[in-house]
Design an enzyme around this catalytic site. Structure first.
Site, mmCIF file in Angstrom:
data_model
loop_
_atom_site.group_PDB
_atom_site.id
_atom_site.type_symbol
_atom_site.label_atom_id
_atom_site.label_comp_id
_atom_site.label_asym_id
_atom_site.label_seq_id
_atom_site.Cartn_x
_atom_site.Cartn_y
_atom_site.Cartn_z
ATOM 1 C CB SER A 22 -0.913 0.011 1.227
ATOM 2 O OG SER A 22 -1.802 1.104 1.187
ATOM 3 N N GLY A 23 0.459 2.247 -0.754
ATOM 4 C CA GLY A 23 1.194 3.496 -0.823
ATOM 5 C C GLY A 23 0.282 4.677 -0.596
ATOM 6 N N GLY A 24 0.790 5.872 -0.872
ATOM 7 C CA GLY A 24 0.027 7.074 -0.606
ATOM 8 C C GLY A 24 -1.205 7.222 -1.473
ATOM 9 C CB THR A 27 -4.315 -0.904 -1.375
ATOM 10 O OG1 THR A 27 -4.433 0.062 -0.328
ATOM 11 C CG2 THR A 27 -3.846 -2.224 -0.797
ATOM 12 C CB VAL A 28 -0.625 -3.149 -5.177
ATOM 13 C CG1 VAL A 28 -0.466 -4.131 -6.333
ATOM 14 C CG2 VAL A 28 -0.274 -1.743 -5.641
ATOM 15 C CE LYS A 42 -0.284 0.821 -8.363
ATOM 16 N NZ LYS A 42 0.876 1.560 -8.887
ATOM 17 C CG ASP A 136 7.784 7.909 -8.502
ATOM 18 O OD1 ASP A 136 6.945 7.290 -7.825
ATOM 19 O OD2 ASP A 136 8.808 8.430 -8.019
#
Length: 764
Positions: A22-24, A27-28, A42, A136
């Protein structure tokens, strides 16, 4: 890790098995398709899902991400940007991230480091070719799979970056791996921002620390913008390349295509760092001066003395393997031809040979635009009562290529009982249309580029595309190759420029016109027309000053579509210009301005048809207008469409068709823009059409084929999938070829199959 309380049980019909992270922004999850193939989904966090501006940009990025399906990226399988919580599913890549690999086992070195560098450069090449900027690129977004490095998360990072800047002014990213322009003016970054990030990532992979590491992200950002990188621990040959990537000004950096050439020329074992060693500070200056610096207005400075360049070796003769006694096939790894101008410049460092690879090739078609018919190959509509090839029976074959680890799709043309196909890691192959047996195959040793298939064919010659192997000696990274249609022997080859995707939004850098082939030279400065069989140059024609051009077939005529260098470099061609080309001399006629961006589709009612692209921000949202051009009168007529149609366009029998990823096919009148009909075909991600006897054929990368009535779009029949592949990328050329009444279909993994149009396989 296991699913948590509150996690959904399924997303978009895909049952979830585990939470991957999970990121900002989301969630994957790990999920599976109905066939059991694992996918990564995602799911965007609700707070972003509620923002209309974010949704618009996320939709744009999903559309762009669908177009990126190279060997070193994670292809999009499915997506729902309009769902209550938007989501995107990509192929699941087994392996650890580069960040975890460095943390647990330390830096990479030698051949492993070289393979990583080349793989990542190829990933950037694929991403940039379709107009996408990653924004990124960092160790956490590189997965080390058994098949090689894969780049992930190039869609959401861009969408989130723009949304956040609009609202709060904060910069999203990882400062030690961001470019100076990304930190200073993030809205205006271009592809070479990713090249800067790749330079920092390669330094990190080689040393375990970044070139701008600092205790604070603010200090790291300051160093990125103002200070020189710390590269003392990077092996000298790689350091030379990394330094060129880390130039503060974008124009001083190599493009992804140029970077790939630099990395391929690195030694197999990169060796160790040579702190303060000979050449540590000179090589970058020489490379920049010779290849990457903006054009000088004054006389260039005299470069430092360099080791004299050795004479290039004589062209290698083609190597032919004896025919297989059972199949009669001959696998021909075509020999490398090394032009004398491609010579080493620096004996102790990297060899630089700049040749862009930014597009692809396709074949001349008389009615439509795409890579599945060429020259006089007789791949037009099948007439009523067309016969099957003598001795025909349904067949299913796979054509092995030069890179069996990276299969792709083929595109074919039919000529009598012969079928000529190319694409993926196959320059060209001759197949018997009656049973699918191979007569000969010419393989390409390098990694195939997405959307680049067979050039075309004449009565005695087949023209295909060859990519250089990663460890090949110095030579052109991509070439157009002519092959004798009967024997499979290489006749000649020529380095090819590749800018057509940026100019026309289609991969078409070489076209067969009658008995000639028209190519773009390696430096993207002129057209070259050759006799397809002998290779004799009939004429050359320079591009108008300050432009990049691509050949556009118009029946038996030829048109040049051109755009300014500034628009091409910015992936923003808004004002293309058409020039009629004299077939005998190559002379360009008077310019015809066209409202762009636009995609040439082919000829309808004697006029060149172009679809106008509707842009949302920097990405295409579909087609919202049609233009018809009469080169003789220089008249251009425009007709708006009732709405924007996303999907894959095609043209047949004076009608434009757009097939959406969902399977919806719409027929449009190119003269008025009026919708004729719209039908759900049931085949997702299909390309087409090819017009047969009272039927239109569309097919997806899985090999599913649907036949529609050209009168009202009513489905006549549909087949089951024939290959384990994705539904395919928007904009791809038609996968169906007709040999009389035989329907021959190309699918994923170099799969080909054929059946009788009057007896299609029954769908179960």
């Amino acid at each position: 890790m296991s699913l948590r309380g509150g996690d959904p049980a399924e997303i978009g019909g895909y049952p979830l098995e585990a939470r991957l992270g999970s990121g900002g922004m989301g969630t994957v999850f790990l999920a599976r398709t109905s066939s059991g193939r694992p996918v990564a989904i995602k799911l965007i966090h609700p707070q972003f899902a509620a923002d209309d501006e974010f949704r618009i940009r996320f939709r744009q990025e999903v559309a762009a991400a669908r177009r990126v399906s190279g060997a070193f990226t994670a292809a999009v399988v499915d997506a729902a940007p309009e769902a209550e919580q938007p989501w995107m599913a990509t192929t699941y890549i087994q392996g650890h991230t580069l960040a975890r690999r460095i943390t647990t086992k330390g830096p990479l070195s030698g051949a492993e480091l070289r393979r990583l560098a080349i793989g990542l450069a190829e990933a950037l090449r694929d991403i940039h070719r379709v107009g996408v900027i990653h924004r990124d690129l960092k160790p956490a977004n590189v997965v080390l799979s058994p098949e090689g490095p894969r780049v992930i998360d190039f869609g959401i990072s861009r969408a989130v970056d723009q949304q956040t800047l609009t609202v709060t002014g904060r910069v999203i990213g990882t400062p030690p791996f961001m470019s100076p322009e990304q930190l200073q003016a993030p809205r205006g970054v271009g592809p070479r921002s990713d090249v800067f990030s790749l330079g920092t990532l390669l330094a990190y992979a080689a040393t375990g620390h970044g070139p701008f590491d600092a205790d604070s992200p603010y200090i790291a950002a300051y160093q990125v913008v103002h200070e020189e990188p710390s590269l003392d621990d990077v092996p000298v040959p790689l350091r030379t390349v990394v330094e060129s990537c880390l130039a503060k000004e974008p124009d001083a950096r190599p493009s992804a295509d140029e970077l790939l050439v630099l990395l391929r020329d690195l030694p197999a074992d990169l060796g160790q760092a040579d702190v303060g060693g000979v050449g540590a500070g000179r090589t970058r200056d020489m490379i920049t001066q010779h290849h990457f610096a903006p054009p000088a207005t004054a006389a260039p400075a005299t470069p430092p003395p360099a080791t004299p360049a050795p004479v290039a070796p004589a062209p290698a003769a083609p190597t032919t393997t004896p025919a297989d006694p059972d199949t009669g096939s001959t696998d021909t790894p075509i020999g490398r031809r090394l032009p004398r101008r491609w010579r080493p410049v620096l004996a102790a460092a990297v060899v630089v040979a700049v040749a862009a690879i930014g597009g692809g090739v396709a074949a001349l078609t008389t009615g439509g635009f795409g890579g599945n018919s060429g020259g006089d190959m007789g791949n037009g509509p099948a007439a009523q009562g067309a016969a099957l090839p003598d001795g025909f029976k349904p067949w299913h074959e796979t054509v092995p290529g030069g890179r069996p680890d990276i299969p792709d799709e083929l595109r074919c043309v039919a000529h009598g009982d012969a079928l000529f196909c190319g694409g993926g890691s196959v320059v060209a192959t001759r197949i018997r249309a009656k049973d699918g047996s191979r007569v000969w195959t010419a393989k390409s040793p390098g990694v195939p580029a997405n959307g680049m298939y067979l050039v075309g064919a004449t009565d005695d010659t087949v023209l295909g595309y060859r990519f250089a192997a990663q460890d090949a000696p110095q030579g052109p990274p991509s070439e157009v190759v002519a092959i004798d249609a009967n024997t499979g022997r290489e006749l000649w080859s020529v380095p090819s420029g590749t800018q057509s995707t940026a100019v026309t939004n289609r991969t078409q850098d070489a076209v067969v016109v009658g008995s000639d082939v028209v190519t773009v030279n390696a430096s993207n400065s002129r057209f070259e027309a050759r006799n397809a069989h002998s290779g004799h140059v009939a004429w050359t024609s320079p591009f108008p000053a300050g432009t990049q051009c691509a050949p556009v077939p118009m029946g038996a005529q030829l048109v040049a579509m051109c755009a300014t260098n500034a628009e091409v470099n910015a992936f923003a061609v808004r004002h293309p210009t058409l020039y009629p080309v004299d077939r005998a001399s190559g002379t360009l006629g008077r310019p015809i301005a066209v409202n762009g961006p636009a995609v040439p589709m082919g000829v309808a009612n004697g006029r060149l048809v172009l679809l106008q692209i509707h842009m949302e921000g920097t990405q295409s949202a579909g087609y919202n207008g049609v233009a018809q051009v009469d080169p003789a009168s220089r008249k251009v007529t425009y007709s708006p469409l009732a709405k924007t149609y996303p999907g894959t366009p095609g043209l047949a029998d004076n009608t434009v068709y757009v097939s959406e990823q969902t399977g919806l096919v719409t027929a449009l009148d190119p003269a008025t823009g009026r919708q004729k009909w719209s039908r759900q075909s049931g085949v997702e991600g299909a390309s087409g059409p090819v017009a047969g006897a009272d039927a239109l054929y569309f097919s997806s990368a899985t090999g599913r084929v649907v036949a529609l009535s050209p009168h009202d779009g009513k489905p006549l029949w549909t087949t089951n999938p024939q290959a384990d592949g994705l539904t395919g990328d928007p904009g791809t050329s038609s996968r169906v070829t007709l040999a009389g009444r035989a329907v021959i279909v190309a699918a994923a993994k170099n799969t080909l199959f054929a059946f009788d149009a009057q007896k299609p396989p029954k769908a179960g």
